[in-house]
Design an enzyme around this catalytic site. Structure first.
Site, PDB file in Angstrom:
ATOM      1  N   LYS A  48     -23.825 -39.241  18.892  1.00  0.00           N
ATOM      2  CA  LYS A  48     -25.066 -38.464  18.761  1.00  0.00           C
ATOM      3  C   LYS A  48     -24.926 -37.069  19.371  1.00  0.00           C
ATOM      4  O   LYS A  48     -25.817 -36.243  19.239  1.00  0.00           O
ATOM      5  CB  LYS A  48     -26.237 -39.184  19.447  1.00  0.00           C
ATOM      6  CG  LYS A  48     -26.735 -40.399  18.696  1.00  0.00           C
ATOM      7  CD  LYS A  48     -28.052 -40.872  19.276  1.00  0.00           C
ATOM      8  CE  LYS A  48     -28.660 -41.960  18.416  1.00  0.00           C
ATOM      9  NZ  LYS A  48     -30.050 -42.235  18.791  1.00  0.00           N
ATOM     10  N   LYS A  50     -25.152 -36.228  22.428  1.00  0.00           N
ATOM     11  CA  LYS A  50     -26.103 -35.985  23.510  1.00  0.00           C
ATOM     12  C   LYS A  50     -26.096 -37.184  24.448  1.00  0.00           C
ATOM     13  O   LYS A  50     -25.727 -38.291  24.058  1.00  0.00           O
ATOM     14  CB  LYS A  50     -27.508 -35.723  22.980  1.00  0.00           C
ATOM     15  CG  LYS A  50     -28.111 -36.849  22.155  1.00  0.00           C
ATOM     16  CD  LYS A  50     -29.470 -36.445  21.596  1.00  0.00           C
ATOM     17  CE  LYS A  50     -30.008 -37.533  20.687  1.00  0.00           C
ATOM     18  NZ  LYS A  50     -31.283 -37.162  20.099  1.00  0.00           N
TER      19      LYS A  50
END
Length: 138
Positions: A48, A50
């Site tokens: 992702k 993140k």
């Protein structure tokens, strides 16, 4: 008697919300024993790009505290077939927002060959960890 003996589902479960609870409740309604894989911080960063707001160890504790969950494991990779080889579940529960996604089409084909069903559960509209984060910024 429930339709399945051993169920499995996975997620990040960051900023736990009612959508997460709905998936776990609906999954447990269909299986005797529910195993939940919680994605590690490193895995989330990898796919992702993140970091979760809540650290992996704490997300595990949250999921362990949910009455619908029988066992929690760390999800260190996204290979669901490897998870099956280790855990031997007979059904995997997935949010229906993934239905038709090429990743889950492949997973479904692999798991069906070894007798594992994939059950797509209704995605709770209007709530997600991203939406929660956006509301906090306001």
């Amino acid at each position: 008697m429930k339709p399945y003996k051993l169920g499995y589902t996975t997620g990040v479960f960051d900023l736990f919300h009612v959508g997460h609870l709905n998936i776990l409740r609906r999954a447990k309604e269909q299986c005797e024993f529910l195993i939940v894989g919680v994605s590690t911080d490193e895995l989330v960063q990898d796919y992702k790009n993140k970091r979760p707001v809540i650290q992996h160890k704490e997300r595990i504790e949250i999921i362990e505290g949910i009455k619908y969950v029988d066992k929690v494991v760390s999800q260190t990779n996204r290979n669901k077939f490897l998870a099956w080889e280790e855990l031997k579940f007979d059904v995997m529960f997935v949010g229906d927002d993934w239905k038709g996604d090429s990743l889950f089409n492949e997973v479904e084909n692999q798991l069906n060959k070894v007798g594992v069903d994939i059950v797509y559960l209704p995605y709770t509209k209007g709530v997600s960890s991203t939406i929660v984060k956006d509301k906090i910024k306001i």
